[in-house]
Design a protein around this motif. Structure first.
Motif, PDB file in Angstrom:
ATOM      1  N   THR A  65      10.086   4.429   2.139  1.00  0.00           N
ATOM      2  CA  THR A  65      10.335   2.984   2.178  1.00  0.00           C
ATOM      3  C   THR A  65       9.148   2.212   1.617  1.00  0.00           C
ATOM      4  OG1 THR A  65      11.726   3.268   4.132  1.00  0.00           O
ATOM      5  CG2 THR A  65      10.900   1.055   3.691  1.00  0.00           C
ATOM      6  N   THR A  66       7.937   2.597   1.994  1.00  0.00           N
ATOM      7  CA  THR A  66       6.747   1.920   1.488  1.00  0.00           C
ATOM      8  C   THR A  66       6.619   2.118  -0.012  1.00  0.00           C
ATOM      9  OG1 THR A  66       5.652   2.254   3.608  1.00  0.00           O
ATOM     10  CG2 THR A  66       4.242   1.733   1.731  1.00  0.00           C
ATOM     11  N   TRP A  67       6.865   3.318  -0.489  1.00  0.00           N
ATOM     12  CA  TRP A  67       6.790   3.598  -1.921  1.00  0.00           C
ATOM     13  C   TRP A  67       7.802   2.744  -2.699  1.00  0.00           C
ATOM     14  CZ3 TRP A  67      10.602   6.147  -4.935  1.00  0.00           C
ATOM     15  CH2 TRP A  67      10.219   6.406  -6.239  1.00  0.00           C
ATOM     16  N   MET A  68       9.021   2.633  -2.173  1.00  0.00           N
ATOM     17  CA  MET A  68      10.046   1.836  -2.852  1.00  0.00           C
ATOM     18  C   MET A  68       9.685   0.356  -2.863  1.00  0.00           C
ATOM     19  SD  MET A  68      13.524   3.750  -1.631  1.00  0.00           S
ATOM     20  CE  MET A  68      14.598   2.627  -2.482  1.00  0.00           C
ATOM     21  N   ARG A  69       9.098  -0.135  -1.785  1.00  0.00           N
ATOM     22  CA  ARG A  69       8.694  -1.542  -1.743  1.00  0.00           C
ATOM     23  C   ARG A  69       7.605  -1.824  -2.766  1.00  0.00           C
ATOM     24  NH1 ARG A  69       8.281  -4.045   4.077  1.00  0.00           N
ATOM     25  NH2 ARG A  69       8.603  -5.879   2.815  1.00  0.00           N
ATOM     26  N   ILE A  70       6.642  -0.907  -2.880  1.00  0.00           N
ATOM     27  CA  ILE A  70       5.570  -1.075  -3.860  1.00  0.00           C
ATOM     28  C   ILE A  70       6.146  -1.004  -5.273  1.00  0.00           C
ATOM     29  CG2 ILE A  70       3.506   0.018  -4.829  1.00  0.00           C
ATOM     30  CD1 ILE A  70       2.795   0.865  -1.964  1.00  0.00           C
ATOM     31  N   ARG A  71       7.019  -0.052  -5.507  1.00  0.00           N
ATOM     32  CA  ARG A  71       7.584   0.145  -6.843  1.00  0.00           C
ATOM     33  C   ARG A  71       8.368  -1.067  -7.323  1.00  0.00           C
ATOM     34  NH1 ARG A  71      12.298   4.257  -8.432  1.00  0.00           N
ATOM     35  NH2 ARG A  71      12.139   4.073 -10.670  1.00  0.00           N
ATOM     36  N   HIS A  72       9.072  -1.723  -6.429  1.00  0.00           N
ATOM     37  CA  HIS A  72       9.908  -2.851  -6.808  1.00  0.00           C
ATOM     38  C   HIS A  72       9.242  -4.207  -6.574  1.00  0.00           C
ATOM     39  CE1 HIS A  72      13.268  -0.280  -7.763  1.00  0.00           C
ATOM     40  NE2 HIS A  72      13.111   0.341  -6.606  1.00  0.00           N
ATOM     41  N   TYR A 126       7.945  -5.685  -3.798  1.00  0.00           N
ATOM     42  CA  TYR A 126       8.072  -6.400  -2.539  1.00  0.00           C
ATOM     43  C   TYR A 126       6.738  -6.378  -1.801  1.00  0.00           C
ATOM     44  CZ  TYR A 126      13.111  -6.368  -3.137  1.00  0.00           C
ATOM     45  OH  TYR A 126      14.364  -6.561  -3.611  1.00  0.00           O
ATOM     46  N   PRO A 127       6.436  -7.429  -1.044  1.00  0.00           N
ATOM     47  CA  PRO A 127       5.159  -7.429  -0.326  1.00  0.00           C
ATOM     48  C   PRO A 127       5.183  -6.438   0.830  1.00  0.00           C
ATOM     49  CG  PRO A 127       6.441  -9.361   0.271  1.00  0.00           C
ATOM     50  CD  PRO A 127       7.186  -8.669  -0.851  1.00  0.00           C
ATOM     51  N   LEU A 128       4.045  -5.818   1.058  1.00  0.00           N
ATOM     52  CA  LEU A 128       3.917  -4.913   2.195  1.00  0.00           C
ATOM     53  C   LEU A 128       3.591  -5.730   3.430  1.00  0.00           C
ATOM     54  CD1 LEU A 128       1.857  -2.029   0.608  1.00  0.00           C
ATOM     55  CD2 LEU A 128       4.316  -2.192   0.909  1.00  0.00           C
ATOM     56  N   ASP A 129       4.104  -5.328   4.586  1.00  0.00           N
ATOM     57  CA  ASP A 129       3.888  -6.046   5.836  1.00  0.00           C
ATOM     58  C   ASP A 129       2.895  -5.287   6.692  1.00  0.00           C
ATOM     59  OD1 ASP A 129       5.749  -7.895   5.043  1.00  0.00           O
ATOM     60  OD2 ASP A 129       7.401  -6.917   6.098  1.00  0.00           O
ATOM     61  N   GLY A 130       2.075  -6.053   7.421  1.00  0.00           N
ATOM     62  CA  GLY A 130       1.141  -5.458   8.361  1.00  0.00           C
ATOM     63  C   GLY A 130       1.828  -5.159   9.677  1.00  0.00           C
ATOM     64  N   GLN A 131       1.024  -4.844  10.672  1.00  0.00           N
ATOM     65  CA  GLN A 131       1.566  -4.465  11.966  1.00  0.00           C
ATOM     66  C   GLN A 131       2.291  -5.632  12.637  1.00  0.00           C
ATOM     67  OE1 GLN A 131      -1.426  -2.894  14.539  1.00  0.00           O
ATOM     68  NE2 GLN A 131       0.041  -2.156  16.035  1.00  0.00           N
ATOM     69  N   TRP A 132       1.856  -6.856  12.383  1.00  0.00           N
ATOM     70  CA  TRP A 132       2.451  -8.027  13.024  1.00  0.00           C
ATOM     71  C   TRP A 132       3.337  -8.819  12.068  1.00  0.00           C
ATOM     72  CZ3 TRP A 132       2.077  -7.736  18.024  1.00  0.00           C
ATOM     73  CH2 TRP A 132       1.008  -7.032  18.581  1.00  0.00           C
ATOM     74  N   GLY A 133       3.693  -8.244  10.928  1.00  0.00           N
ATOM     75  CA  GLY A 133       4.609  -8.902  10.010  1.00  0.00           C
ATOM     76  C   GLY A 133       3.947  -9.756   8.951  1.00  0.00           C
ATOM     77  N   LYS A 175      -1.338 -10.371  -2.078  1.00  0.00           N
ATOM     78  CA  LYS A 175      -1.907 -11.513  -1.376  1.00  0.00           C
ATOM     79  C   LYS A 175      -1.658 -12.783  -2.190  1.00  0.00           C
ATOM     80  CE  LYS A 175      -5.374  -8.867   1.010  1.00  0.00           C
ATOM     81  NZ  LYS A 175      -6.742  -8.665   1.354  1.00  0.00           N
ATOM     82  N   THR A 176      -1.379 -13.864  -1.484  1.00  0.00           N
ATOM     83  CA  THR A 176      -1.117 -15.135  -2.160  1.00  0.00           C
ATOM     84  C   THR A 176      -2.159 -16.147  -1.738  1.00  0.00           C
ATOM     85  OG1 THR A 176       0.419 -15.721  -0.410  1.00  0.00           O
ATOM     86  CG2 THR A 176       1.360 -14.724  -2.379  1.00  0.00           C
ATOM     87  N   ASP A 177      -3.413 -15.811  -1.948  1.00  0.00           N
ATOM     88  CA  ASP A 177      -4.459 -16.763  -1.617  1.00  0.00           C
ATOM     89  C   ASP A 177      -4.629 -17.744  -2.772  1.00  0.00           C
ATOM     90  OD1 ASP A 177      -5.472 -14.950  -3.380  1.00  0.00           O
ATOM     91  OD2 ASP A 177      -7.373 -14.655  -2.358  1.00  0.00           O
ATOM     92  N   GLN A 178      -5.452 -18.742  -2.578  1.00  0.00           N
ATOM     93  CA  GLN A 178      -5.621 -19.806  -3.560  1.00  0.00           C
ATOM     94  C   GLN A 178      -6.174 -19.264  -4.875  1.00  0.00           C
ATOM     95  OE1 GLN A 178      -4.415 -22.739  -3.199  1.00  0.00           O
ATOM     96  NE2 GLN A 178      -5.115 -23.448  -5.187  1.00  0.00           N
ATOM     97  N   GLU A 179      -7.057 -18.273  -4.797  1.00  0.00           N
ATOM     98  CA  GLU A 179      -7.637 -17.710  -6.016  1.00  0.00           C
ATOM     99  C   GLU A 179      -6.562 -17.044  -6.882  1.00  0.00           C
ATOM    100  OE1 GLU A 179     -10.779 -14.209  -7.317  1.00  0.00           O
ATOM    101  OE2 GLU A 179     -10.833 -15.005  -5.290  1.00  0.00           O
TER     102      GLU A 179
END
Length: 109
Positions: free
Chosen positions: A31-38, A40-47, A53-57
């Motif tokens: 599942t993680t491999w497919m999310r990276i391949r397509h 999709y953002p990866l989620d941490g332990q708390w979602g 990352k979508t920081d200002q920089e």
């Protein structure tokens, strides 16, 4: 009860538990491999999003790259126009080129 009585039960349940555990880990990896391949953002332990990352920089970098991309596309368009003119001049016969130059001179006078 004696510990020796639990050994056959553990021997019967152990492989099933191991198969379920391995299947769960492999499912998570796939599942993680497919999310990276397509993309999709990866989620941490708390979602929370870990990657990308979508920081200002990052937002500023994307804006600058988009602006540079637009400028380069415009420059390529003008280079294509110039190249078309050069190709036309090179492929035309010398007679027709002389005739065009003379017609421009007569219009200027």
């Amino acid at each position: 009860m004696n510990v020796a009585q639990f050994i056959p039960v553990i021997a019967a349940i152990g492989p099933i538990f191991a198969i379920i555990s391995v299947a769960g880990v492999m499912g998570w990896v796939i599942t993680t491999w497919m999310r990276i391949r397509h993309g999709y953002p990866l989620d941490g332990q708390w979602g929370q999003a870990i990657y990308p990352k979508t920081d200002q920089e990052s937002v500023e970098r994307i804006r600058l790259l988009s602006q540079e991309n637009g400028q380069l596309r415009a420059e390529i368009g003008s280079i294509k126009d110039r190249l078309a003119n050069v190709e036309r001049i090179v492929t035309d016969g010398a007679h027709s080129l002389d005739r065009e130059i003379e017609s421009l001179r007569t219009k200027a006078n």
